[in-house]
Motif scaffolding. Structure first.
Motif, mmCIF file in Angstrom:
data_model
loop_
_atom_site.group_PDB
_atom_site.id
_atom_site.type_symbol
_atom_site.label_atom_id
_atom_site.label_comp_id
_atom_site.label_asym_id
_atom_site.label_seq_id
_atom_site.Cartn_x
_atom_site.Cartn_y
_atom_site.Cartn_z
ATOM 1 N N THR A 35 0.829 -1.219 0.000
ATOM 2 C CA THR A 35 0.000 0.000 0.000
ATOM 3 C C THR A 35 0.856 1.258 0.000
ATOM 4 N N GLY A 36 2.095 1.141 0.500
ATOM 5 C CA GLY A 36 2.943 2.326 0.616
ATOM 6 C C GLY A 36 2.581 3.211 1.788
ATOM 7 N N ASP A 37 1.744 2.704 2.716
ATOM 8 C CA ASP A 37 1.277 3.514 3.838
ATOM 9 C C ASP A 37 2.247 3.522 5.019
ATOM 10 N N PHE A 38 3.317 2.742 4.929
ATOM 11 C CA PHE A 38 4.237 2.616 6.060
ATOM 12 C C PHE A 38 5.583 3.228 5.690
ATOM 13 N N CYS A 39 6.223 3.863 6.675
ATOM 14 C CA CYS A 39 7.508 4.510 6.395
ATOM 15 C C CYS A 39 8.635 3.499 6.312
ATOM 16 N N ALA A 40 8.492 2.339 6.978
ATOM 17 C CA ALA A 40 9.518 1.307 6.947
ATOM 18 C C ALA A 40 8.902 -0.018 7.372
ATOM 19 N N CYS A 41 9.637 -1.102 7.092
ATOM 20 C CA CYS A 41 9.164 -2.446 7.448
ATOM 21 C C CYS A 41 10.295 -3.214 8.107
ATOM 22 N N LEU A 42 10.012 -3.804 9.269
ATOM 23 C CA LEU A 42 10.929 -4.740 9.925
ATOM 24 C C LEU A 42 10.441 -6.138 9.577
ATOM 25 N N LEU A 43 11.201 -6.840 8.768
ATOM 26 C CA LEU A 43 10.735 -8.108 8.192
ATOM 27 C C LEU A 43 11.540 -9.272 8.749
ATOM 28 N N ASP A 44 10.848 -10.227 9.360
ATOM 29 C CA ASP A 44 11.517 -11.419 9.870
ATOM 30 C C ASP A 44 11.919 -12.318 8.708
ATOM 31 N N TYR A 45 13.111 -12.885 8.822
ATOM 32 C CA TYR A 45 13.596 -13.785 7.770
ATOM 33 C C TYR A 45 12.656 -14.970 7.585
#
Length: 295
Positions: A35-45
């Protein structure tokens, strides 16, 4: 990492303040990320039983530009390299993360995201009008062709010529010609939908990719653009008089007028030539023309 652990780290940041939203489901997380609504993403491997890097690849393929920091308990160089190749902004080992390290990683990821966004803008935009440039138009056209073919949808390509543009430049000068181009760009953006794509195709030619709709819909939209353009002269700095102009438009639709990008562009170009041959300031539909002569 657990939600409460990350949330507590965010609370202990010295400078930045973030709100955390958690999602452990692959499909819904991908939908949110794109969506592009978040400034960043913390993504678990590891995202449940799924691979977090594949989610990152899917998001990148969907033109998602949100900075992603991959978190993993695997401290190997192979994972680090794989994360970077998948499009991650950074990679952090869970066993080594501290609030200070996470805050710095987020700050750098956001700065990198802003820099890349500026570079993308320079690479995909026309310098004079601010519209998409030809390269980006052709990329979107190819992507739309794939989407339409897959889901049995239609779309239209409008090739637009600014009539007698050379005469405008010769009579009023190139700065005035640039103002007319920018004026036309604003006019087209104001008359199209957010889902459509507007580009400068080159010189005095512009283009619109109009998704969905019938050939009759696309032709009606093109005729409306001609009417609005001829009724909206371009203002000039005092004491200059507004410059009147008109548009000629060729319309081609997928799949009726072509099954490939090349065929569609050629069909729209033939329709544009027909519109100019009829005296300009009008629109022509490719499917209304006789078939082209064999080469």
């Amino acid at each position: 990492m657990q939600f409460k652990v990350v949330q507590e780290m965010l609370r202990r940041f010295q400078r930045e303040r973030f709100e955390l939203e958690w999602d452990g489901n692959y499909e819904s997380a991908l939908a949110k990320l794109t969506t592009g609504d978040f400034c960043a993403c913390l993504l678990d491997y590891q995202l449940g039983t799924r691979d977090g890097l594949q989610l990152l690849r899917d998001a990148t393929a969907a033109q998602c530009h949100t900075p992603v920091i991959v978190l993993t308990g695997w401290g190997t160089e192979d994972v680090d390299v794989a994360a970077m190749r998948a499009g991650a902004s950074d990679y952090l080992n869970k066993d080594e993360i501290t609030p200070r390290l996470l805050e710095r990683a987020l700050r750098y990821a956001l700065k990198l995201g802003d820099t890349l966004a500026s570079l993308r803008h320079l690479a995909t935009r026309d310098e004079v009008t601010g519209l998409l440039n030809r390269r980006e138009l052709e990329r979107i056209l190819a992507a739309e062709r794939q989407r339409a073919g897959r889901f049995l949808r239609t779309f239209a390509l409008l090739l637009i010529d600014l009539d007698q543009f050379k005469a405008i430049n010769d009579t009023h000068g190139h700065p005035a010609g640039d103002r007319v181009l920018r004026h036309v760009a604003e006019l087209l953006l104001g008359q199209t939908r957010a889902a459509d794509s507007v580009a400068r195709y080159g010189g005095d030619e512009l283009a619109i990719i109009q998704i969905e709709g019938t050939p009759a819909d696309a032709l009606a939209a093109a005729r409306r653009l001609c009417e609005v353009a001829s009724a909206t002269p371009c203002p000039q700095p005092a004491p200059g008089e507004p410059i009147s102009f008109s548009l000629s438009i060729g319309v081609a639709t997928y799949p009726l007028d072509g099954d490939s990008v090349e065929q569609l562009i050629a069909a729209a170009d033939r329709a544009l030539y027909a519109a100019k041959s009829k005296g300009r300031n009008c629109a022509c539909l490719a499917s209304d023309l006789p078939p082209p002569s064999p080469a």
